[in-house]
Design an enzyme around this catalytic site. Structure first.
Site, PDB file in Angstrom:
ATOM      1  N   ASN A  17       0.982  -1.117   0.124  1.00 30.69           N
ATOM      2  CA  ASN A  17       0.136  -0.068  -0.171  1.00 30.69           C
ATOM      3  C   ASN A  17       0.854   1.233   0.111  1.00 30.69           C
ATOM      4  O   ASN A  17       1.527   1.501   0.989  1.00 30.69           O
ATOM      5  CB  ASN A  17      -0.728  -0.165   1.399  1.00 30.69           C
ATOM      6  N   ASN A  89      -6.539  10.576  -0.062  1.00 33.94           N
ATOM      7  CA  ASN A  89      -6.618   9.509  -1.263  1.00 33.94           C
ATOM      8  C   ASN A  89      -6.132  10.062  -2.494  1.00 33.94           C
ATOM      9  O   ASN A  89      -5.955  10.879  -2.729  1.00 33.94           O
ATOM     10  CB  ASN A  89      -8.091   9.129  -1.350  1.00 33.94           C
ATOM     11  N   CYS A  98      -5.227   6.003   7.947  1.00 35.52           N
ATOM     12  CA  CYS A  98      -4.618   4.780   7.133  1.00 35.52           C
ATOM     13  C   CYS A  98      -3.762   4.049   7.871  1.00 35.52           C
ATOM     14  O   CYS A  98      -2.627   4.518   8.283  1.00 35.52           O
ATOM     15  CB  CYS A  98      -4.015   5.646   5.994  1.00 35.52           C
ATOM     16  N   ASN A 100      -1.498   1.845   7.219  1.00 39.64           N
ATOM     17  CA  ASN A 100      -0.278   1.200   6.293  1.00 39.64           C
ATOM     18  C   ASN A 100       0.329   2.597   6.442  1.00 39.64           C
ATOM     19  O   ASN A 100       1.616   2.554   6.515  1.00 39.64           O
ATOM     20  CB  ASN A 100      -0.506   0.727   5.003  1.00 39.64           C
ATOM     21  N   ARG A 255     -12.004   3.543  -0.581  1.00 38.15           N
ATOM     22  CA  ARG A 255     -12.773   5.063  -0.641  1.00 38.15           C
ATOM     23  C   ARG A 255     -11.839   5.837  -1.440  1.00 38.15           C
ATOM     24  O   ARG A 255     -10.729   6.408  -0.991  1.00 38.15           O
ATOM     25  CB  ARG A 255     -13.206   5.525   0.558  1.00 38.15           C
ATOM     26  N   CYS A 263      -4.764  -2.765   2.883  1.00 36.12           N
ATOM     27  CA  CYS A 263      -5.440  -1.420   3.574  1.00 36.12           C
ATOM     28  C   CYS A 263      -5.383  -1.797   5.190  1.00 36.12           C
ATOM     29  O   CYS A 263      -6.019  -2.796   5.535  1.00 36.12           O
ATOM     30  CB  CYS A 263      -7.040  -1.419   3.118  1.00 36.12           C
ATOM     31  N   GLY A 264      -4.578  -1.160   5.753  1.00 37.96           N
ATOM     32  CA  GLY A 264      -4.293  -1.333   7.174  1.00 37.96           C
ATOM     33  C   GLY A 264      -5.483  -1.196   8.191  1.00 37.96           C
ATOM     34  O   GLY A 264      -5.768  -2.245   9.082  1.00 37.96           O
TER      35      GLY A 264
END
Length: 324
Positions: A17, A89, A98, A100, A255, A263-264
């Site tokens: 990621n 994003n 987030c 990661n 999203r 996605c962490g």
């Protein structure tokens, strides 16, 4: 933005990621902007800032990544936090969390800000305790444990519109939204029906779907549909999860970005959903397309226990982007 700007960046990834990081940790905002080269006229959160972020994240015409993350000075009641994460994003829209990217900032902090084995970072969700589990300065990589905070189940805080539940889910409105059926907003039935969903927030909204095979072609049909489902006024991340011989396997439609290799915060949401629905114990491993994460949650639907995430982070490269 008519003038040319040269912006220094660090490309880092956690379980593939990947994000473009802008280092703005400085004594004040002006000094931080000067150090990174990020233009004051395109401050994150502004229309121009969102456009520039989307340009940097573009994999064809920019640096390329799942988004852009600013490593800013702490603000407000930050305790002894070393830095603040501000995450955006790939389309330029903001996100409060987030997982990661937070691990990547932990790596940055260990490289540049501290030699301590434990420290704190700040996000728009709050403060996060970090433990360094492994660090290789030459390889510029490490393994970190981070407390992402407690999951949120209250529909108003996710946010989630209860009016979008199918009628047979009405009785679940007063508790966690576990295995609930969403209304289908499509005018005509699609190839794949919407599976039951578990809905929660990890500082950002998540819609967790347990399916027989997360690699089924329903991912491409339902991912974008559910990201913008009217039940989620702020849109949502969508996790498709299947049970394998090695544990849980997760694919995520993020999203504002689309599918990512990991996605962490999504893995944290999946682990919480798995614990609450009897699919996992308090400690578990989740396979994502970019690697593996270990999760721990000793909580329940009415507790404030935080979700612990353990996983790698790595510097890919650094550079300077000339963006007009």
């Amino acid at each position: 933005m008519n003038e040319q700007h040269s912006v220094d960046f660090i490309k880092m990834e956690g379980t593939a990621n990947d994000y473009v990081f802008i280092d703005r940790v400085g004594s004040d905002r002006a000094a931080a902007q000067l150090a990174s080269g990020w233009p004051a006229s395109a401050e994150p959160g502004t229309t121009m800032g969102s456009a520039l972020i989307a340009r940097m994240a573009d994999r064809h015409t920019g640096v390329g990544g799942d988004g852009v993350v600013f490593i800013d000075p702490p603000y407000g009641d930050a305790g002894d936090a070393l830095a603040r994460m501000r995450m955006f994003n790939a389309d330029g829209s903001p996100s409060a969390m987030c997982g990661n990217a937070l691990r990547c900032i932990a790596l940055f902090a260990r490289m540049h800000l501290t030699e301590a084995a434990e420290f704190q970072l700040q996000s728009d969700v709050g403060l996060h305790r970090v433990r360094v589990l492994g660090f290789d300065s030459a390889a510029r990589e490490g393994v970190f444990e981070i407390n992402l905070g407690a999951p949120v189940f209250t529909p108003e805080e996710v946010p989630f519109d209860l009016a979008q539940l199918a009628p047979d889910a009405e009785q679940l409105k007063d508790g966690p939204l576990l295995n609930v059926q969403l209304n289908d907003p499509r005018a005509a039935a699609g190839k794949h029906a919407i599976p039951p969903a578990t809905v929660l927030s990890m500082g950002n909204p998540h819609c967790v779907l347990f399916v027989d095979d997360a690699d089924y072609d329903g991912f491409e049909e339902l991912g974008p549909l559910l990201e913008r489902h009217p039940a989620f006024p702020a849109r949502t991340n969508v996790e498709f999860v299947s049970i394998t011989a090695d544990g849980l396997y997760q694919r995520t439609y993020e999203r504002g970005t689309g599918e990512t290799l990991s996605c962490g915060s999504g893995a944290c949401a999946v682990h919480v959903a798995a614990v609450l629905t009897g699919r996992s114990g308090p400690v578990g491993r989740i396979q994502v397309r970019g690697g593996e994460l270990e999760l721990e949650w000793q909580g329940s639907a009415d507790s404030d226990a935080g979700v612990i995430m353990r996983g790698p982070a790595r510097v890919a490269f650094e550079g300077r982007a000339n963006l007009c």
